[in-house]
Design a protein around this motif. Structure first.
Motif, PDB file in Angstrom:
ATOM      1  N   GLN A  94      74.868  39.229  62.027  1.00 35.11           N
ATOM      2  CA  GLN A  94      75.762  40.326  61.658  1.00 35.11           C
ATOM      3  C   GLN A  94      77.164  39.807  61.336  1.00 35.11           C
ATOM      4  O   GLN A  94      77.833  40.306  60.430  1.00 35.11           O
ATOM      5  CB  GLN A  94      75.811  41.354  62.780  1.00 35.11           C
ATOM      6  CG  GLN A  94      74.500  42.109  62.966  1.00 35.11           C
ATOM      7  CD  GLN A  94      74.480  42.914  64.250  1.00 35.11           C
ATOM      8  OE1 GLN A  94      75.495  43.026  64.938  1.00 35.11           O
ATOM      9  NE2 GLN A  94      73.312  43.456  64.592  1.00 35.11           N
ATOM     10  N   ARG A  95      77.612  38.791  62.098  1.00 29.09           N
ATOM     11  CA  ARG A  95      78.937  38.218  61.831  1.00 29.09           C
ATOM     12  C   ARG A  95      78.967  37.572  60.457  1.00 29.09           C
ATOM     13  O   ARG A  95      79.927  37.720  59.699  1.00 29.09           O
ATOM     14  CB  ARG A  95      79.294  37.200  62.914  1.00 29.09           C
ATOM     15  CG  ARG A  95      80.631  36.515  62.683  1.00 29.09           C
ATOM     16  CD  ARG A  95      81.150  35.903  63.968  1.00 29.09           C
ATOM     17  NE  ARG A  95      80.250  34.895  64.476  1.00 29.09           N
ATOM     18  CZ  ARG A  95      80.243  33.618  64.085  1.00 29.09           C
ATOM     19  NH1 ARG A  95      81.085  33.222  63.129  1.00 29.09           N
ATOM     20  NH2 ARG A  95      79.413  32.748  64.610  1.00 29.09           N
ATOM     21  N   THR A  97      77.060  38.376  57.993  1.00 24.30           N
ATOM     22  CA  THR A  97      76.982  39.465  57.027  1.00 24.30           C
ATOM     23  C   THR A  97      78.366  40.034  56.751  1.00 24.30           C
ATOM     24  O   THR A  97      78.743  40.263  55.595  1.00 24.30           O
ATOM     25  CB  THR A  97      76.060  40.585  57.548  1.00 24.30           C
ATOM     26  OG1 THR A  97      74.738  40.075  57.668  1.00 24.30           O
ATOM     27  CG2 THR A  97      76.055  41.776  56.596  1.00 24.30           C
ATOM     28  N   ARG A  98      79.137  40.250  57.811  1.00 25.61           N
ATOM     29  CA  ARG A  98      80.487  40.769  57.645  1.00 25.61           C
ATOM     30  C   ARG A  98      81.349  39.785  56.859  1.00 25.61           C
ATOM     31  O   ARG A  98      82.163  40.176  56.014  1.00 25.61           O
ATOM     32  CB  ARG A  98      81.116  41.057  59.013  1.00 25.61           C
ATOM     33  CG  ARG A  98      80.481  42.243  59.746  1.00 25.61           C
ATOM     34  CD  ARG A  98      81.330  42.659  60.937  1.00 25.61           C
ATOM     35  NE  ARG A  98      81.393  41.622  61.949  1.00 25.61           N
ATOM     36  CZ  ARG A  98      80.523  41.498  62.968  1.00 25.61           C
ATOM     37  NH1 ARG A  98      79.515  42.349  63.080  1.00 25.61           N
ATOM     38  NH2 ARG A  98      80.668  40.528  63.854  1.00 25.61           N
ATOM     39  N   THR A  99      81.168  38.477  57.150  1.00 26.62           N
ATOM     40  CA  THR A  99      81.926  37.457  56.430  1.00 26.62           C
ATOM     41  C   THR A  99      81.619  37.496  54.940  1.00 26.62           C
ATOM     42  O   THR A  99      82.530  37.514  54.094  1.00 26.62           O
ATOM     43  CB  THR A  99      81.602  36.048  56.979  1.00 26.62           C
ATOM     44  OG1 THR A  99      82.000  35.972  58.346  1.00 26.62           O
ATOM     45  CG2 THR A  99      82.316  34.972  56.175  1.00 26.62           C
ATOM     46  N   ASP A 101      80.204  39.970  53.162  1.00 28.14           N
ATOM     47  CA  ASP A 101      80.622  41.235  52.567  1.00 28.14           C
ATOM     48  C   ASP A 101      82.119  41.226  52.275  1.00 28.14           C
ATOM     49  O   ASP A 101      82.570  41.697  51.222  1.00 28.14           O
ATOM     50  CB  ASP A 101      80.299  42.401  53.506  1.00 28.14           C
ATOM     51  CG  ASP A 101      78.823  42.768  53.492  1.00 28.14           C
ATOM     52  OD1 ASP A 101      78.128  42.381  52.531  1.00 28.14           O
ATOM     53  OD2 ASP A 101      78.368  43.434  54.432  1.00 28.14           O
TER      54      ASP A 101
END
Length: 325
Positions: A94-95, A97-99, A101
């Protein structure tokens, strides 16, 4: 750089249907002909992203951001070992993914004409990048140098990717290079170096900078005599032979890019030291994956390996065979 542009079919990241991070991915998610930036969420991503973004714009190619997701078997007690407890893998994903995005959104805002996609394939970073190289135009990866031995030890990802990728690989440290400086290429007459010279000539023409061709020789024997004295007939014969080889390599490059300024640096010296000396005033160094001194089947030649270890500007590793589509 390295191949003619191809129709990737990629959309801009802000267009309907554009790929965003966090979706299930496989190697087909890499747009054909893309500049692939191998990221890991660390500080070294800055240099990689700066070079890859600039190169994608120069080439008119799509940019693809890639962070690999590794699977670790079981819980590990020592946090400082670098392993991650399996129960926290979703949080790490998830981290990342946030990076991704966030980076895609930033690039869309700063470079609206640039097609940007991203993916998080499962596997080791080097394997994911080697898989991506099947479709990529070039792969850009960080050097991964660490600690006091930063000028000696390369990261596993950068080395393995340079050794095994199908397309050319650019290894970038903290310095993404200056596009207004010359491009240096090492030429020894091998098939790999001939291809490297072609690649370097194309890139120098695109950037509008000079091409510096470096060729060195160390121990040569003429008529049973080791050539050591400059200016002797034997010395002149050796240099004449190398100059003929260089001109043969340069002939198609000059024909393709008649406007290109070319400097030939031929010396009786060690190849690595000379390339590093010329790199001090260059924006990019291009070397073949293996030279005349390599063993058959060798994944990476000693000169290219040492240049990768010690050069502080981006280094491109080019293999003899160009991509075929």
């Amino acid at each position: 750089m390295f191949a003619e542009p191809r129709d990737s079919g990629a959309r801009r990241s802000d267009e309907p249907g554009g790929q965003l991070a966090g979706h299930p991915t496989h190697e087909d998610d890499v747009p054909t002909g893309a500049v692939v930036a191998g990221l890991d969420g660390s500080e070294k991503d800055r240099g990689v992203l700066a070079f890859a973004t600039r190169e994608a714009e120069i080439l008119g190619s799509p940019l693809h951001l890639l962070i690999a997701q590794e699977v670790h078997a079981g819980l590990v007690g020592a946090w400082d070992s670098g392993f991650i407890p399996i129960g926290l893998e979703p949080e790490l994903g998830q981290r990342h993914t946030r990076t991704l995005d966030g980076l895609v959104a930033q690039l869309a805002a700063r470079h609206p004409a640039l097609a940007v996609t991203a993916s998080q394939p499962w596997g080791t970073p080097s394997q994911a990048l080697v898989d991506a190289s099947e479709r990529a135009r070039i792969v850009v990866v960080g050097s991964g140098r660490k600690g006091k031995l930063e000028r000696i030890l390369l990261g596993t990802t950068s080395l393995n990717t340079a050794m095994h990728a199908v397309c050319p690989v650019v290894v970038v440290g903290d310095d993404p290079g200056d596009v207004q400086r010359p491009i240096v290429v090492g030429v020894d007459g091998s098939a790999h170096s001939i291809r490297a010279a072609t690649v370097a000539g194309d890139e120098a023409s695109r950037r509008g900078v000079a091409l510096v061709v470096v060729t060195t020789w160390w121990l040569e024997v003429v008529d049973g005599i080791v050539v050591t004295e400059e200016g002797t007939p034997e010395w002149q014969r050796v240099e004449s032979g190398y100059r003929r080889m260089i001109e043969q390599v340069l002939a198609p490059i000059r024909q393709k890019h008649p406007e290109l300024a070319v400097e030939v640096d031929l010396r009786n010296a060690r190849a690595v030291g000379t390339l590093l000396e010329r790199a001090a005033e260059a924006g990019l160094v291009v070397v073949g994956g293996r030279g005349h001194g390599g063993f058959a089947g060798m994944a990476l030649g000693s000169v290219s390996h040492k240049v990768l270890q010690r050069c502080t500007i981006p280094v491109a590793i080019v293999r003899a065979q160009a991509r075929t589509d």
